[in-house]
Design a protein around this motif. Structure first.
Motif, PDB file in Angstrom:
ATOM      1  N   PHE A  60      32.034 -37.822  44.995  1.00 34.05           N
ATOM      2  CA  PHE A  60      31.844 -37.087  43.533  1.00 34.05           C
ATOM      3  C   PHE A  60      30.634 -36.035  43.434  1.00 34.05           C
ATOM      4  CE2 PHE A  60      29.913 -36.571  39.259  1.00 34.05           C
ATOM      5  CZ  PHE A  60      30.859 -36.057  38.613  1.00 34.05           C
ATOM      6  N   ALA A  61      29.588 -36.213  43.973  1.00 35.75           N
ATOM      7  CA  ALA A  61      28.332 -35.379  44.099  1.00 35.75           C
ATOM      8  C   ALA A  61      28.609 -33.942  44.836  1.00 35.75           C
ATOM      9  CB  ALA A  61      27.019 -36.163  44.393  1.00 35.75           C
ATOM     10  N   GLU A  62      29.260 -34.313  46.002  1.00 29.77           N
ATOM     11  CA  GLU A  62      29.532 -33.201  46.892  1.00 29.77           C
ATOM     12  C   GLU A  62      30.821 -32.340  46.214  1.00 29.77           C
ATOM     13  OE1 GLU A  62      32.123 -33.230  51.082  1.00 29.77           O
ATOM     14  OE2 GLU A  62      30.439 -34.535  50.846  1.00 29.77           O
ATOM     15  N   GLN A  63      31.856 -32.858  45.866  1.00 31.50           N
ATOM     16  CA  GLN A  63      32.780 -32.285  45.380  1.00 31.50           C
ATOM     17  C   GLN A  63      32.508 -31.464  43.979  1.00 31.50           C
ATOM     18  OE1 GLN A  63      35.811 -35.013  45.244  1.00 31.50           O
ATOM     19  NE2 GLN A  63      36.300 -34.929  47.484  1.00 31.50           N
ATOM     20  N   ALA A  64      31.597 -32.112  43.089  1.00 30.86           N
ATOM     21  CA  ALA A  64      31.062 -31.442  41.822  1.00 30.86           C
ATOM     22  C   ALA A  64      30.238 -30.229  42.302  1.00 30.86           C
ATOM     23  CB  ALA A  64      30.081 -32.437  41.011  1.00 30.86           C
ATOM     24  N   GLY A  65      29.305 -30.356  43.364  1.00 32.41           N
ATOM     25  CA  GLY A  65      28.563 -29.112  43.805  1.00 32.41           C
ATOM     26  C   GLY A  65      29.178 -28.157  44.404  1.00 32.41           C
ATOM     27  N   THR A  66      30.624 -28.420  45.155  1.00 25.65           N
ATOM     28  CA  THR A  66      31.518 -27.568  45.477  1.00 25.65           C
ATOM     29  C   THR A  66      32.016 -26.418  44.503  1.00 25.65           C
ATOM     30  OG1 THR A  66      31.774 -28.850  47.562  1.00 25.65           O
ATOM     31  CG2 THR A  66      33.360 -27.102  47.120  1.00 25.65           C
ATOM     32  N   VAL A  67      32.538 -26.918  43.605  1.00 27.99           N
ATOM     33  CA  VAL A  67      33.374 -26.449  42.661  1.00 27.99           C
ATOM     34  C   VAL A  67      32.623 -26.046  41.189  1.00 27.99           C
ATOM     35  CG1 VAL A  67      35.598 -27.542  43.743  1.00 27.99           C
ATOM     36  CG2 VAL A  67      34.475 -28.613  41.813  1.00 27.99           C
ATOM     37  N   LEU A  68      31.593 -26.515  41.010  1.00 24.95           N
ATOM     38  CA  LEU A  68      30.947 -26.464  39.632  1.00 24.95           C
ATOM     39  C   LEU A  68      29.889 -25.270  40.097  1.00 24.95           C
ATOM     40  CD1 LEU A  68      31.033 -30.002  38.211  1.00 24.95           C
ATOM     41  CD2 LEU A  68      32.609 -28.160  37.819  1.00 24.95           C
ATOM     42  N   ASP A  69      29.327 -24.732  38.878  1.00 26.02           N
ATOM     43  CA  ASP A  69      28.347 -23.933  38.890  1.00 26.02           C
ATOM     44  C   ASP A  69      27.120 -24.359  38.001  1.00 26.02           C
ATOM     45  OD1 ASP A  69      26.468 -21.719  38.437  1.00 26.02           O
ATOM     46  OD2 ASP A  69      27.896 -20.138  38.557  1.00 26.02           O
ATOM     47  N   PRO A  70      25.857 -24.622  38.695  1.00 28.64           N
ATOM     48  CA  PRO A  70      24.857 -25.314  37.909  1.00 28.64           C
ATOM     49  C   PRO A  70      24.318 -24.429  36.686  1.00 28.64           C
ATOM     50  CG  PRO A  70      24.462 -25.101  40.226  1.00 28.64           C
ATOM     51  CD  PRO A  70      25.581 -24.310  40.064  1.00 28.64           C
ATOM     52  N   ALA A  71      24.764 -22.990  36.647  1.00 34.33           N
ATOM     53  CA  ALA A  71      24.436 -22.362  35.373  1.00 34.33           C
ATOM     54  C   ALA A  71      25.387 -22.607  34.166  1.00 34.33           C
ATOM     55  CB  ALA A  71      24.529 -20.916  35.944  1.00 34.33           C
ATOM     56  N   ASP A  72      26.475 -23.402  34.556  1.00 31.78           N
ATOM     57  CA  ASP A  72      27.324 -23.628  33.396  1.00 31.78           C
ATOM     58  C   ASP A  72      27.029 -24.976  32.492  1.00 31.78           C
ATOM     59  OD1 ASP A  72      29.102 -21.689  34.203  1.00 31.78           O
ATOM     60  OD2 ASP A  72      30.597 -23.136  35.337  1.00 31.78           O
ATOM     61  N   LEU A  90      25.849 -36.312  38.012  1.00 38.36           N
ATOM     62  CA  LEU A  90      26.048 -34.569  37.928  1.00 38.36           C
ATOM     63  C   LEU A  90      24.165 -34.178  38.023  1.00 38.36           C
ATOM     64  CD1 LEU A  90      28.635 -33.878  35.271  1.00 38.36           C
ATOM     65  CD2 LEU A  90      28.895 -33.273  37.814  1.00 38.36           C
ATOM     66  N   ALA A  91      23.492 -34.762  37.061  1.00 42.26           N
ATOM     67  CA  ALA A  91      22.185 -34.278  36.987  1.00 42.26           C
ATOM     68  C   ALA A  91      21.596 -34.442  38.259  1.00 42.26           C
ATOM     69  CB  ALA A  91      21.495 -34.868  35.773  1.00 42.26           C
ATOM     70  N   ARG A  92      21.781 -35.602  39.113  1.00 43.09           N
ATOM     71  CA  ARG A  92      21.071 -35.732  40.151  1.00 43.09           C
ATOM     72  C   ARG A  92      21.375 -34.625  41.335  1.00 43.09           C
ATOM     73  NH1 ARG A  92      23.004 -42.028  40.759  1.00 43.09           N
ATOM     74  NH2 ARG A  92      21.453 -43.045  39.269  1.00 43.09           N
ATOM     75  N   VAL A  93      22.511 -34.023  41.183  1.00 37.27           N
ATOM     76  CA  VAL A  93      22.677 -32.906  41.914  1.00 37.27           C
ATOM     77  C   VAL A  93      22.335 -31.481  41.357  1.00 37.27           C
ATOM     78  CG1 VAL A  93      24.076 -34.132  43.764  1.00 37.27           C
ATOM     79  CG2 VAL A  93      25.112 -33.168  41.674  1.00 37.27           C
ATOM     80  N   GLY A  94      21.745 -31.402  40.319  1.00 36.41           N
ATOM     81  CA  GLY A  94      21.398 -30.087  39.596  1.00 36.41           C
ATOM     82  C   GLY A  94      22.143 -29.502  38.423  1.00 36.41           C
ATOM     83  N   PHE A  95      23.154 -30.320  38.206  1.00 38.15           N
ATOM     84  CA  PHE A  95      24.029 -30.071  37.029  1.00 38.15           C
ATOM     85  C   PHE A  95      23.592 -30.718  35.752  1.00 38.15           C
ATOM     86  CE2 PHE A  95      26.486 -29.241  40.641  1.00 38.15           C
ATOM     87  CZ  PHE A  95      27.037 -28.269  40.511  1.00 38.15           C
ATOM     88  N   ASP A  96      22.335 -30.447  35.184  1.00 35.15           N
ATOM     89  CA  ASP A  96      21.736 -31.227  34.323  1.00 35.15           C
ATOM     90  C   ASP A  96      22.134 -30.239  32.648  1.00 35.15           C
ATOM     91  OD1 ASP A  96      20.178 -29.034  34.803  1.00 35.15           O
ATOM     92  OD2 ASP A  96      18.287 -30.234  35.040  1.00 35.15           O
ATOM     93  N   ARG A  97      22.951 -29.434  32.713  1.00 36.44           N
ATOM     94  CA  ARG A  97      23.468 -28.789  31.493  1.00 36.44           C
ATOM     95  C   ARG A  97      24.582 -29.394  30.830  1.00 36.44           C
ATOM     96  NH1 ARG A  97      23.549 -22.472  31.211  1.00 36.44           N
ATOM     97  NH2 ARG A  97      23.273 -23.227  29.105  1.00 36.44           N
ATOM     98  N   ALA A  98      24.900 -30.743  31.195  1.00 38.26           N
ATOM     99  CA  ALA A  98      25.991 -31.453  30.613  1.00 38.26           C
ATOM    100  C   ALA A  98      25.467 -31.797  28.892  1.00 38.26           C
ATOM    101  CB  ALA A  98      26.126 -32.810  31.257  1.00 38.26           C
ATOM    102  N   GLU A  99      26.336 -31.350  28.292  1.00 40.98           N
ATOM    103  CA  GLU A  99      26.101 -31.373  26.496  1.00 40.98           C
ATOM    104  C   GLU A  99      26.663 -32.974  26.340  1.00 40.98           C
ATOM    105  OE1 GLU A  99      24.663 -29.256  24.994  1.00 40.98           O
ATOM    106  OE2 GLU A  99      24.922 -27.470  26.372  1.00 40.98           O
ATOM    107  N   GLY A 100      27.071 -33.446  27.151  1.00 39.92           N
ATOM    108  CA  GLY A 100      27.611 -34.934  26.670  1.00 39.92           C
ATOM    109  C   GLY A 100      29.210 -35.209  27.264  1.00 39.92           C
TER     110      GLY A 100
END
Length: 223
Positions: A60-72, A90-100
């Protein structure tokens, strides 16, 4: 780069909040990317248009990091009882802009039925027939080089590993059907959903991946 910056402490209790259907729809309409962490088969049965499928049971973390943009900004659809887990991973690999995450997704998808679509998935036998037709699809192999060397490959396929796909979508035609495959059907669902998110319309993936394709090559012909 993220590790060199000062950042506030992550608070999972406030970050992973349940969103009503109305809140979720409003965030999606405002440009938030839908991350659908359900199983590829469940995702294929019906998902919100433009959602990116990154299954929880996988890398999950690897693939999220591949196809998502941390700015989104992100909104999450997760398997039952795993909503907070997905937002935290998601937050652990830099995607901490999840609204919920979407609360009660089954009911919400029914309420948003006009925005729900199935994902195209084809059998290996169907693809073999399509490749001999007048307008064959372009097959895209998203496995690694090592997998192709060890297990074989379709001569017709364009090779773009999943890790390179976000940067190489410009190499793909927009006026021809695309059929993606990996080894077993997991990464190809991720890749196909990314292409649909980016505006490609006729995108499918092979049920069972290359393993299913290789199996059909050894099956005896039937009358």
């Amino acid at each position: 780069d993220l590790n060199r910056k000062d950042r506030r402490l992550y608070d999972s209790a406030t970050a992973a909040r349940a969103l009503t259907t109305a809140e979720f729809a409003e965030l999606r309409a405002a440009g938030a990317v839908v991350v659908d962490a359900r199983d590829p088969q469940e995702f294929a049965a019906g998902h919100l248009r433009g959602a990116v499928n990154v299954p929880a049971d996988g890398r999950f973390a690897e693939q999220a990091g591949t196809v998502l943009d941390p700015a989104d900004r992100l909104v999450v659809i997760a398997p039952e009882q795993r909503e907070e887990e997905i937002v935290t991973r998601l937050a652990r690999v830099g995607f901490d802009r999840a609204e919920g995450y979407l609360a009660a997704p089954e009911a919400a998808l029914e309420a948003l039925a006009d925005e729900v679509a199935p994902a195209g998935r084809v059998t290996a036998a169907h693809l073999r027939t399509a490749l001999t037709g007048d307008h064959p699809p372009l097959v895209v192999d998203v496995r690694t080089c090592g997998e192709r060397e060890a297990n074989g490959f379709l001569p017709e396929a364009l090779h773009i590993p999943l890790s390179e796909l976000p940067a190489r979508t410009g190499e793909l035609p927009t006026d021809r059907p695309l059929v993606l495959h990996c080894a077993g059907g997991h990464r190809s669902s991720v890749a196909a959903s990314l292409l649909r998110h980016r505006g490609f319309e006729d995108v499918s993936d092979i049920l069972g991946g290359y393993a299913a394709w290789a199996l059909t090559a050894t099956e005896p012909a039937t009358a």
